[in-house]
Motif scaffolding. Structure first.
Motif, PDB file in Angstrom:
ATOM      1  N   ASP A  46      -4.329  10.426   0.890  1.00  0.00           N
ATOM      2  CA  ASP A  46      -5.510   9.478   0.421  1.00  0.00           C
ATOM      3  C   ASP A  46      -5.951   8.730   1.296  1.00  0.00           C
ATOM      4  O   ASP A  46      -6.925   8.362   1.690  1.00  0.00           O
ATOM      5  CB  ASP A  46      -5.275   8.882  -1.069  1.00  0.00           C
ATOM      6  CG  ASP A  46      -3.608   8.323  -1.085  1.00  0.00           C
ATOM      7  OD1 ASP A  46      -2.993   8.158   0.240  1.00  0.00           O
ATOM      8  OD2 ASP A  46      -3.315   8.153  -2.363  1.00  0.00           O
ATOM      9  N   ILE A  47      -4.600   7.813   1.919  1.00  0.00           N
ATOM     10  CA  ILE A  47      -5.002   6.790   3.026  1.00  0.00           C
ATOM     11  C   ILE A  47      -3.900   7.341   3.929  1.00  0.00           C
ATOM     12  O   ILE A  47      -2.660   7.562   3.945  1.00  0.00           O
ATOM     13  CB  ILE A  47      -4.581   5.482   2.430  1.00  0.00           C
ATOM     14  CG1 ILE A  47      -3.463   5.242   1.848  1.00  0.00           C
ATOM     15  CG2 ILE A  47      -6.238   5.183   1.423  1.00  0.00           C
ATOM     16  CD1 ILE A  47      -3.211   3.542   1.319  1.00  0.00           C
ATOM     17  N   PHE A  68     -12.830   6.421  -1.490  1.00  0.00           N
ATOM     18  CA  PHE A  68     -11.466   5.899  -2.044  1.00  0.00           C
ATOM     19  C   PHE A  68     -11.521   5.657  -3.591  1.00  0.00           C
ATOM     20  O   PHE A  68     -10.292   5.664  -4.037  1.00  0.00           O
ATOM     21  CB  PHE A  68     -10.980   4.847  -1.214  1.00  0.00           C
ATOM     22  CG  PHE A  68     -11.631   3.348  -1.183  1.00  0.00           C
ATOM     23  CD1 PHE A  68     -11.181   2.685  -2.474  1.00  0.00           C
ATOM     24  CD2 PHE A  68     -12.938   3.126  -0.529  1.00  0.00           C
ATOM     25  CE1 PHE A  68     -11.694   1.607  -2.513  1.00  0.00           C
ATOM     26  CE2 PHE A  68     -13.348   2.008  -0.628  1.00  0.00           C
ATOM     27  CZ  PHE A  68     -12.865   1.081  -1.591  1.00  0.00           C
ATOM     28  N   MET A  89      -3.890   0.595  -6.295  1.00  0.00           N
ATOM     29  CA  MET A  89      -4.189   0.730  -4.737  1.00  0.00           C
ATOM     30  C   MET A  89      -5.587   0.468  -4.252  1.00  0.00           C
ATOM     31  O   MET A  89      -5.821  -0.012  -3.588  1.00  0.00           O
ATOM     32  CB  MET A  89      -3.611   1.955  -4.381  1.00  0.00           C
ATOM     33  CG  MET A  89      -2.086   2.683  -4.338  1.00  0.00           C
ATOM     34  SD  MET A  89      -1.335   1.277  -3.120  1.00  0.00           S
ATOM     35  CE  MET A  89      -0.459   0.320  -4.497  1.00  0.00           C
ATOM     36  N   THR A  90      -6.470   0.698  -5.524  1.00  0.00           N
ATOM     37  CA  THR A  90      -7.821   0.411  -5.285  1.00  0.00           C
ATOM     38  C   THR A  90      -7.834  -0.997  -5.067  1.00  0.00           C
ATOM     39  O   THR A  90      -8.878  -1.646  -3.923  1.00  0.00           O
ATOM     40  CB  THR A  90      -8.707   1.108  -6.187  1.00  0.00           C
ATOM     41  OG1 THR A  90      -8.473   2.683  -6.347  1.00  0.00           O
ATOM     42  CG2 THR A  90     -10.253   0.749  -5.977  1.00  0.00           C
ATOM     43  N   ARG A 126       5.629   9.928  -0.411  1.00  0.00           N
ATOM     44  CA  ARG A 126       4.774   8.946  -0.296  1.00  0.00           C
ATOM     45  C   ARG A 126       5.321   8.129   0.889  1.00  0.00           C
ATOM     46  O   ARG A 126       6.511   7.901   1.031  1.00  0.00           O
ATOM     47  CB  ARG A 126       5.069   8.037  -1.528  1.00  0.00           C
ATOM     48  CG  ARG A 126       4.060   8.847  -2.906  1.00  0.00           C
ATOM     49  CD  ARG A 126       3.943   7.989  -4.145  1.00  0.00           C
ATOM     50  NE  ARG A 126       5.002   7.217  -4.424  1.00  0.00           N
ATOM     51  CZ  ARG A 126       5.065   6.257  -5.453  1.00  0.00           C
ATOM     52  NH1 ARG A 126       3.893   6.284  -6.053  1.00  0.00           N
ATOM     53  NH2 ARG A 126       6.081   5.563  -5.675  1.00  0.00           N
ATOM     54  N   SER A 167       0.551   5.636   0.557  1.00  0.00           N
ATOM     55  CA  SER A 167       0.036   6.789   1.078  1.00  0.00           C
ATOM     56  C   SER A 167       0.609   8.063   0.322  1.00  0.00           C
ATOM     57  O   SER A 167       1.728   8.141   0.473  1.00  0.00           O
ATOM     58  CB  SER A 167       0.061   7.060   2.606  1.00  0.00           C
ATOM     59  OG  SER A 167      -0.529   8.059   2.952  1.00  0.00           O
ATOM     60  N   TYR A 175      -8.987   5.097   5.432  1.00  0.00           N
ATOM     61  CA  TYR A 175      -9.425   5.339   4.139  1.00  0.00           C
ATOM     62  C   TYR A 175     -10.779   6.229   4.089  1.00  0.00           C
ATOM     63  O   TYR A 175     -11.465   5.712   4.831  1.00  0.00           O
ATOM     64  CB  TYR A 175      -9.620   4.099   3.108  1.00  0.00           C
ATOM     65  CG  TYR A 175     -10.451   3.107   3.418  1.00  0.00           C
ATOM     66  CD1 TYR A 175     -11.702   3.145   3.039  1.00  0.00           C
ATOM     67  CD2 TYR A 175     -10.133   2.354   4.564  1.00  0.00           C
ATOM     68  CE1 TYR A 175     -12.521   2.187   3.396  1.00  0.00           C
ATOM     69  CE2 TYR A 175     -10.977   1.337   4.672  1.00  0.00           C
ATOM     70  CZ  TYR A 175     -12.327   1.146   4.324  1.00  0.00           C
ATOM     71  OH  TYR A 175     -13.257   0.199   4.465  1.00  0.00           O
ATOM     72  N   GLU A 183     -10.241   8.432  -5.429  1.00  0.00           N
ATOM     73  CA  GLU A 183      -8.870   9.234  -4.893  1.00  0.00           C
ATOM     74  C   GLU A 183      -7.651   8.022  -5.253  1.00  0.00           C
ATOM     75  O   GLU A 183      -6.636   8.938  -5.219  1.00  0.00           O
ATOM     76  CB  GLU A 183      -9.109   9.266  -3.041  1.00  0.00           C
ATOM     77  CG  GLU A 183     -10.132  10.328  -2.837  1.00  0.00           C
ATOM     78  CD  GLU A 183     -10.255  10.524  -1.309  1.00  0.00           C
ATOM     79  OE1 GLU A 183     -10.781  11.568  -0.801  1.00  0.00           O
ATOM     80  OE2 GLU A 183      -9.910   9.784  -0.536  1.00  0.00           O
ATOM     81  N   LEU A 184      -7.895   7.048  -5.411  1.00  0.00           N
ATOM     82  CA  LEU A 184      -6.637   5.945  -5.416  1.00  0.00           C
ATOM     83  C   LEU A 184      -6.747   5.571  -6.635  1.00  0.00           C
ATOM     84  O   LEU A 184      -7.584   5.532  -7.506  1.00  0.00           O
ATOM     85  CB  LEU A 184      -6.858   4.798  -4.418  1.00  0.00           C
ATOM     86  CG  LEU A 184      -7.027   5.162  -2.851  1.00  0.00           C
ATOM     87  CD1 LEU A 184      -7.031   3.775  -2.291  1.00  0.00           C
ATOM     88  CD2 LEU A 184      -5.851   5.925  -2.362  1.00  0.00           C
ATOM     89  N   ASN A 185      -5.363   5.428  -7.280  1.00  0.00           N
ATOM     90  CA  ASN A 185      -5.197   4.665  -8.515  1.00  0.00           C
ATOM     91  C   ASN A 185      -5.576   3.232  -8.439  1.00  0.00           C
ATOM     92  O   ASN A 185      -6.183   2.656  -7.681  1.00  0.00           O
ATOM     93  CB  ASN A 185      -3.842   4.712  -8.986  1.00  0.00           C
ATOM     94  CG  ASN A 185      -2.692   4.117  -7.987  1.00  0.00           C
ATOM     95  OD1 ASN A 185      -3.197   2.954  -7.703  1.00  0.00           O
ATOM     96  ND2 ASN A 185      -1.644   4.225  -7.962  1.00  0.00           N
ATOM     97  N   LEU A 235       0.861  -1.258   0.099  1.00  0.00           N
ATOM     98  CA  LEU A 235       0.143   0.076  -0.042  1.00  0.00           C
ATOM     99  C   LEU A 235       0.860   1.372   0.054  1.00  0.00           C
ATOM    100  O   LEU A 235       1.701   1.189   0.923  1.00  0.00           O
ATOM    101  CB  LEU A 235      -0.977   0.018   1.337  1.00  0.00           C
ATOM    102  CG  LEU A 235      -2.269  -0.986   1.269  1.00  0.00           C
ATOM    103  CD1 LEU A 235      -2.934  -1.021   2.561  1.00  0.00           C
ATOM    104  CD2 LEU A 235      -2.898  -0.238   0.234  1.00  0.00           C
TER     105      LEU A 235
END
Length: 857
Positions: A706-707, A667, A675-676, A647, A469, A663, A670-672, A467
């Protein structure tokens, strides 16, 4: 949960196309053969199939064709990032214009089976007439020959070879024999260059297009060899031999478990079975290595290593466990051998001869050649060898299964991917007595080595951070970004006398301030496994001690032989000069009185107290000197933007061990995608603890990242309270800092022993923005466990309060409407902290936590 693994190294492996013409290459007829040869080791079968398709399908005329297919038709981002163009890739090939490639199989996973399978099938298909197997040493040659003879004579295996093939029963020979059609010749590269001792040139000159060359431990072909032995010089010529136009070799396959040129992964790998895969599938031992160790000297380190060794002897008592110690070169290996023998003599009361038998030194040096031959017997329970000292290079080929501890003695023996993979490879094989449960090899590396080395270890072991962030730039919650100020300090050096010049040295008080001592102490070492699981081990360390008589004799000897700086030494009984020395009894009385004052009984002193006593008397003898002190001077404030925060990564495995990912409910936006996908699997994985993931209402999640990760209960609880409606409504935004690199504060502290530490720095955990009456307030918090009262935390609190006092003063003088408030807090003060936040008194300086009270008293 099947964790998504994004192994960058795997992305560099070239893909062999499976859409070949099955009429030209009927590989399915070999399935039964591969089942018998490889049993259930599917990775071996896949490696053999990949090699045969590459060499025999007719799709590829050289490695260039395979690269073209991968580079032009494959969307592999890693390959394209490594080489800007196809032409650039080709220029970096080590062996171009041939059907050459590498198979990367982790050490201990059975490369010899793969080599034999490729050789047998290629001969049987009639694609070649001869096989030449090259290796870097006599040891490896001996083991390969033994394995090939065993497999070639296996009737069950031979019965699975399809009917009507050529060379069904290859002859296994060495280079002293003429290599005939259907032969597999196994030879070490050194013998290839010995005059009149090899028939290789006569047998293969001009015939290379019908010869398959298999290179074992192929990393030697391309890496620098610093040794100067004959074998080393031969290895340096290995690539030259493969490229020799007299042979015109076409088919060249290398096999290795360390496919690196220093830190660079090979660019011609067609199959990879990684060390991490081998560990996960229990083909080799599990690996633990040191994450924290507080050994203060060599003696403590050796005691911990010895304690591990004894633990292994108890745990794996059906066999004789071995410890291997790795030095960077031959001379260092010799010194390490002497040090280890001396330690064992003192620890176990051995004679010199008994210690010699327990410690085996294995290098390419002439004096150790006979020891190399002994390796084949060290697993035998009746063999006295328990400790093997080696160098990181030139020592492959050991078929030793009983290694349960590996000690890279210095960082230069462990500072590249190649060396790390080689060192780890020495202890991976599993003894038949301990196939289940999976045994463990412990790597006792030095925990203080650079983060770069730690990164290399993680990459080799494929401890991948899953993961990530990141700060949000163009999403809705990006509005919570803010700007902070920090200050750094200049250090102005000022020189002053270390002490006043004295004519007299007055020690009439009759004692020296010693420290409390113990002669034995429990010392902890922390280890981390490939799964991210932390364990600790305590070792009873015995300290070096000295008798009072030894210390007194040392002082008298110094007073007699060295020049005095002062004129007079005043002791309780009388005053003394260089010509009139005190009696031994008077100095002994001072020492014993000093010991009595701090409760030291008996007749022995530890190293620190011996040093304090000798230092007291040596001040009489030292020449006057200067000392330099640093005076801190505040620099101008520097602005830091939260949008520039780096990051942060976390392994999914950590979520099983008290870590949490917070999260937003939004999300997906917000995430690519990568990551999603990972986060969705985490959320749906019912085997994870309930605390592993927390969804937050986007309107209450007032942070610009994002997270958010937390690593323990205090931080997790703090965020859970922070995002409650009644608290989130009172703040403008917040950010959890990174462990390093974002906002650092310097501090220093004095240890219990009285020695000043170097300057350190720490990053406070949280920055919370509150706006009141046109002022931006930033509440800065450092989160700790309840009752975490240490000298280091006291120093952090002291220096942080001074830091923010300086910062507030500088900002006020410049008309910048910001103010910083710093607090150390722990869970037992969370209720009060957030009550004061809500009613506004937190900004007035009224809050004081339970932990702060304890740290300041």
């Amino acid at each position: 949960m099947n964790e998504i693994k994004t192994y960058k190294t795997n992305d560099l492996v070239l893909t062999i196309a499976k859409d070949y013409n099955p009429i030209e290459l009927e590989l399915t007829t070999w399935d039964r053969y591969l089942d018998v040869l490889c049993v259930n080791r599917e990775y071996q079968k896949e490696a053999i199939r990949n090699a045969i398709i590459y060499l025999s399908s007719g799709k590829y005329q050289s490695i260039s064709d395979l690269i073209y297919e991968n580079y032009k038709n494959n969307s592999n981002i890693e390959i394209r990032e490594r080489y800007n163009t196809y032409e650039d890739y080709i220029e970096h090939l080590q062996i171009p214009n041939k059907l050459s490639a590498t198979i990367d199989l982790a050490t201990g996973t059975g490369k010899s089976y793969v080599m034999f399978g490729i050789a047998q099938i290629m001969l049987s298909l009639g694609k070649i007439d001869r096989v030449l197997v090259l290796c870097p040493s006599l040891t490896i040659e001996k083991e390969l020959t033994k394995k090939f003879v065993e497999l070639s004579g296996d009737d069950k295996l031979k019965n699975t070879i399809p009917e009507g093939v050529r060379y069904k029963n290859p002859r296994i020979i060495d280079g002293n024999n003429t290599i005939k059609e259907g032969d597999i010749c196994i030879e070490n590269i050194h013998a290839v260059y010995e005059n009149n001792s090899s028939s290789i040139y006569d047998s293969l000159a001009g015939k290379g297009k019908r010869v398959l060359v298999l290179n074992d431990e192929a990393h030697h072909i391309f890496n620098k060899i610093n040794e100067r032995s004959k074998e080393s010089n031969s290895i340096k010529k290995w690539k030259e031999f493969l490229m020799n136009p007299d042979f015109k070799f076409k088919y060249i396959i290398g096999l290795t478990g360390t496919a690196y040129i220093e830190d660079e992964y090979f660019n011609d790998v067609i199959y990879r079975y990684s060390l991490r895969q081998a560990v996960d599938e229990r083909i080799v031992k599990m690996i633990d290595y040191v994450s924290r160790d507080d050994s203060i000297n060599t003696n403590e380190k050796l005691q911990k290593i010895y304690d591990n060794h004894i633990e292994n002897k108890t745990k794996y008592n059906k066999i004789k466990p071995l410890t291997i110690m790795i030095a960077k070169n031959i001379s260092n290996a010799k010194r390490l051998t002497s040090k280890m023998k001396e330690f064992l003599i003192n620890k176990e009361g051995l004679s010199d001869d008994e210690a010699d038998k327990k410690v085996l030194t294995v290098t390419s040096h002439n004096e150790h050649k006979s020891n190399v031959l002994k390796l084949s017997n060290v697993d035998n329970i009746y063999d006295p060898t328990e400790w093997i000292v080696s160098v990181s290079m030139l020592t492959e080929g050991w078929d030793v299964k009983n290694v349960f501890q590996i000690v890279p003695w210095e960082d230069r023996a462990f500072n590249s991917k190649l060396l790390i993979a080689q060192v780890l490879g020495r202890g991976l094989r599993i003894p038949k007595e301990y196939q289940s449960p999976q045994p463990k090899v412990r790597v006792f590396n030095h925990s203080s080595w650079s983060k770069n080395i730690r990164r290399l270890v993680d990459e080799i072991l494929e401890i991948e951070m899953k993961l990530r962030s990141s700060v949000l730039i163009d999403k809705l919650r990006s509005k919570y970004n803010f700007a902070l100020y920090n200050i750094n300090y200049d250090r102005v050096q000022k020189e002053k006398d270390a002490r006043q010049e004295n004519k007299e040295f007055d020690y009439t008080k009759g004692y020296i301030n010693l420290i409390a001592q113990v002669e034995k102490s429990e010392k902890e070492t922390e280890y981390i496994s490939l799964s991210g699981r932390n364990t600790s081990k305590n070792t009873l360390v015995t300290y070096n001690t000295y008798t009072v008589e030894e210390v007194v004799d040392k002082i008298i000897d110094e007073l007699e032989t060295r020049e005095w700086e002062g004129k007079i030494l005043k002791l309780p009984e009388a005053s003394y000069t260089r010509q009139n020395l005190p009696e031994k009894e008077e100095i002994e009385n001072i020492i014993r009185n000093s010991m009595k004052r701090v409760g030291i009984h008996g007749d022995r002193l530890v190293e620190k107290n011996r040093h304090k006593i000798l230092t007291m008397f040596s001040t009489l003898l030292r020449k006057k000197h200067k000392t330099v002190v640093n005076i801190r001077k505040v620099q101008d404030p520097v602005q830091i933007e939260t949008c520039d925060i780096s990051r942060e990564s976390m392994s999914v495995g950590n979520l099983r061990h008290n870590a949490t990912v917070f999260y937003s409910k939004d999300f997906y936006n917000e995430l690519n995608k990568e990551m999603t996908d990972i986060l969705v699997q985490i959320i749906e994985d019912e085997s994870l603890p309930k605390s592993s993931s927390k969804e937050v209402n986007s309107y209450l999640f007032k942070t610009p990242v994002d997270i958010v990760f937390t690593k323990g209960e205090p931080e997790r609880t703090f965020i859970q309270i922070l995002i409650k409606n009644e608290n989130a409504s009172q703040i403008e935004g917040w950010i959890k800092s990174r462990d390093y690199g974002f906002y650092s504060i310097e501090y220093s502290f004095t240890t219990i022993g009285g020695r000043h530490s170097n300057i350190h720095s720490f990053n406070p955990d949280f920055f919370i923005k509150i706006v009141k009456e046109e002022y931006e307030y930033y509440v800065v918090t450092e989160i700790k466990q309840d009752n975490d009262v240490t000298l280091e935390n006291k120093a952090k609190l002291k220096y942080a309060k001074k830091h923010f006092k300086d910062l507030n003063r500088e900002l006020k003088s410049r008309g910048i409407n910001q103010k910083y408030i710093f607090h150390f807090i722990s869970p037992n003060s969370y209720t009060e902290f957030f009550e004061y936040l809500r009613n506004g008194t937190l900004l007035d300086g009224a809050f004081r936590s339970d932990l702060e009270d304890k740290l300041e008293n």
